[in-house]
Design an enzyme around this catalytic site. Sequence first.
Site, mmCIF file in Angstrom:
data_model
loop_
_atom_site.group_PDB
_atom_site.id
_atom_site.type_symbol
_atom_site.label_atom_id
_atom_site.label_comp_id
_atom_site.label_asym_id
_atom_site.label_seq_id
_atom_site.Cartn_x
_atom_site.Cartn_y
_atom_site.Cartn_z
ATOM 1 N N LEU A 199 9.465 -38.905 3.238
ATOM 2 C CA LEU A 199 8.219 -38.323 2.988
ATOM 3 C C LEU A 199 7.170 -39.276 3.615
ATOM 4 O O LEU A 199 6.152 -38.629 3.885
ATOM 5 C CB LEU A 199 8.480 -38.384 1.271
ATOM 6 C CG LEU A 199 9.051 -37.640 0.555
ATOM 7 C CD1 LEU A 199 9.473 -38.016 -0.919
ATOM 8 C CD2 LEU A 199 8.302 -36.268 0.496
ATOM 9 N N GLU A 250 0.749 -1.177 0.118
ATOM 10 C CA GLU A 250 -0.099 -0.113 -0.021
ATOM 11 C C GLU A 250 0.853 1.314 0.126
ATOM 12 O O GLU A 250 0.608 2.260 -0.706
ATOM 13 C CB GLU A 250 -0.950 0.084 1.265
ATOM 14 C CG GLU A 250 -1.578 -1.411 1.264
ATOM 15 C CD GLU A 250 -1.269 -2.206 2.222
ATOM 16 O OE1 GLU A 250 -1.854 -2.803 3.006
ATOM 17 O OE2 GLU A 250 0.048 -2.688 2.070
#
Length: 373
Positions: free
Chosen positions: A308, A54
Site C-alpha cells: 500500500l 438505451e
Amino acid sequence: MHAADIFYMRKTFALARKGIGRVQPNPLVGAIIVKNDRIISTGYHKAYGAAHAELDAINRAKESVAGATLYCNLEPCCHTNKQTPPCAQRIIAENIQRVVIAHRDPNPLVNGKGIELLRAAGIEVVEGIEEQKGAELNEIFFTSITTKKPFIHLKWAQTIDGNIATVDGTSKWLSHQKALHVVHRMRKQYDAIAVGQHTLVKDNPHLTARSNKQVITCPWRIILTNLEAIQPDHHVVSDAFKHKTIIFTTPENCASHPAIVQTLHTQGVHIETIQRTKDGHLDLHHMIATLALYRISSLMVEGGSTLLSSFIAQHLWHRISVFIAPLLLGKGIKVADHLPIQTLQEALRFNQITYKQYGDTLLYAIKNSQKGA
C-alpha cells in the site's frame, strides 16, 4: 435546467448501479423513457455484451416511444466497433424527440459524436444534468478509457492510532461486520484485487466478492510475492478460481524455483516477471503495464502495509478508502511506517474527502485531486 430532468436523471443513476460487477470494462448506464409526464419504460446495461441501457429501455417499452424524452446518464454511442448495435441510430429511428444526458462518453469513438448525430436528426439534446454525480458513478470507466491505465483504489482497515495489524500481523477483524459487507460490494466493481506476500502468508485470503458467505464473483487475484512463500493450501492457487490468479515476481526468483513455476503453470496459475526498483520493491509501473495484457481496467489494492505504501509513494492511486475502527493497539503495523516522510512539510495532505459510518467503523474516503493521477 428543469426539476424533472434532475429527478429522472437521478433515477437513471439508481438503474445504472444494478450493473455493478457485471458490465466491466463497460460503463454503468441506466435509461428512462418519459412520455406525457409518465415513465413508459426503463432499462440498464445488465452485463458486458448485453444490450446498452438505451436499447434495453426501448425494447422493453409497451407502447410507442415516438415523441418521448429519453434520460440516460451517459451519451448514447454511435459506433459499430462493439458487440451491440449503436444506440444513437436506434433513437433516431424510433423518433424519440428529446434526449437528456449527464455526461459525454469520453471514449474517443464517441465523445460528442453521438450528440452530434442526434442533433443533426433534429432531436433536442440536453447535456450536463447532474454531471458531477454522473462522473463519480463512472469514475473507473472514465479513468481507464482516458488514461489507458487501470483505475487504482487502495483500501485498508486500521485502528484510530493508525495500526492495520498487531505487531505479529494479526488483523482479523478490525472493522465492524457492516464494513466488511461494504468491502465485498466494493470488490464487485473491480477487475482485480492485489495483495503482497505478507498478506498472502498471514491471512491466506480468498480475494473473492461474497454475500452471505456465497461467492458472487471472483476478480483477478494479483499477488506480489516470492514463489517460495506460496503454499499448496493457499486459496489463490488451489481453489476453483486459481486460473484467475496472477503471481508477480522477479525473473531471478522464477529462475531459482523452476519446480514451483511448473507446478503453478500446471494448475492454471499465471506468473509474470517484473524487475525491482532501486529501493528493492517490485516495479509497480511495470506491473500495471502488464495488467493491460489481461484487459484489467481497475485494481483494488488491499494490503499489506509495504504494498500500500509503495502505491502511495509512487502516486499510483485514484481513490483511498480507510476504515477506521474505535480501537487502540499501541504498537503495531502502520501503512505510514513505509512512507519516506521525515518532516511535516513532506506530509501528504488530502482535500477531497467524504465520510460514512458503518456500525462503529468510520469509512474515510479520499479522492486523488492531482491531475494525471
